[in-house]
Design a protein around this motif. Structure first.
Motif, mmCIF file in Angstrom:
data_model
loop_
_atom_site.group_PDB
_atom_site.id
_atom_site.type_symbol
_atom_site.label_atom_id
_atom_site.label_comp_id
_atom_site.label_asym_id
_atom_site.label_seq_id
_atom_site.Cartn_x
_atom_site.Cartn_y
_atom_site.Cartn_z
ATOM 1 N N ALA A 142 35.444 40.816 46.901
ATOM 2 C CA ALA A 142 36.293 39.796 46.302
ATOM 3 C C ALA A 142 35.591 39.146 45.119
ATOM 4 N N GLU A 143 36.386 38.847 44.118
ATOM 5 C CA GLU A 143 35.866 38.212 42.905
ATOM 6 C C GLU A 143 36.930 37.249 42.401
ATOM 7 N N PRO A 144 36.563 36.012 42.061
ATOM 8 C CA PRO A 144 37.592 35.019 41.749
ATOM 9 C C PRO A 144 38.264 35.161 40.393
ATOM 10 N N LEU A 145 37.668 35.955 39.499
ATOM 11 C CA LEU A 145 38.189 35.933 38.131
ATOM 12 C C LEU A 145 38.974 37.190 37.750
ATOM 13 N N ARG A 146 38.289 38.312 37.689
ATOM 14 C CA ARG A 146 38.940 39.501 37.146
ATOM 15 C C ARG A 146 38.297 40.748 37.724
ATOM 16 N N CYS A 147 38.887 41.888 37.407
ATOM 17 C CA CYS A 147 38.339 43.156 37.855
ATOM 18 C C CYS A 147 37.093 43.517 37.055
ATOM 19 N N TYR A 148 36.112 44.027 37.781
ATOM 20 C CA TYR A 148 34.913 44.571 37.165
ATOM 21 C C TYR A 148 34.584 45.893 37.835
ATOM 22 N N SER A 149 34.002 46.801 37.102
ATOM 23 C CA SER A 149 33.508 48.027 37.721
ATOM 24 C C SER A 149 32.084 47.855 38.219
ATOM 25 N N ASP A 150 31.423 46.815 37.777
ATOM 26 C CA ASP A 150 30.044 46.535 38.174
ATOM 27 C C ASP A 150 30.040 45.802 39.503
ATOM 28 N N HIS A 151 29.518 46.441 40.537
ATOM 29 C CA HIS A 151 29.602 45.849 41.869
ATOM 30 C C HIS A 151 28.769 44.578 41.990
#
Length: 124
Positions: A99-108
């Motif tokens: 889960a991430e509060p802002l946006r999609c990232y490919s960097d785990h």
């Protein structure tokens, strides 16, 4: 938020699995959700991501992966899914949701919260 994955297992090549990631503690709608996988001896690999608005991004670039992985979310059930089809032995890995509060990232490394993972093993 706490995340718990389920749905992994042993499947023959060509089969399908649907992974689930159940969230608790906070509404899932507050988060962008990603699926990653890690094969033995390899780094985390981004599979797919879905934003809070429902926009999805697939990160697997190999032609062999195209169209086989579909992410979806059901905020009413506080759950994110990864539908996997036409599975191949090279898909064998531990699959994690994050889960991430802002946006999609490919960097785990940019994801804040992780589940414990679910093992997917594809036999040839």
């Amino acid at each position: 938020v706490q995340l718990v994955e389920s749905g992994g297992g042993l499947v023959q090549a060509g089969g399908s699995l649907r992974l689930s990631c159940a969230a608790s503690g906070r509404p899932l709608s507050s988060y962008t959700m990603g699926w990653f996988r890690q094969a033995p001896g390899k780094e985390h690999e981004a599979v797919s991501c879905v934003s809070g608005a429902g926009e999805s991004t697939n990160y697997l670039r190999l032609p062999s992966a195209k169209g086989r992985f579909t992410i979806s979310r059901d905020d009413a059930k506080n759950t994110v899914y990864l539908q996997m089809s036409s599975l191949r032995p090279e898909d064998t890995a531990v699959y994690y949701c994050a889960a991430e509060p802002l946006r999609c990232y490919s960097d785990h490394t940019l994801y804040d919260v992780w589940g414990q993972g679910t093992q997917v093993t594809v036999s040839s």
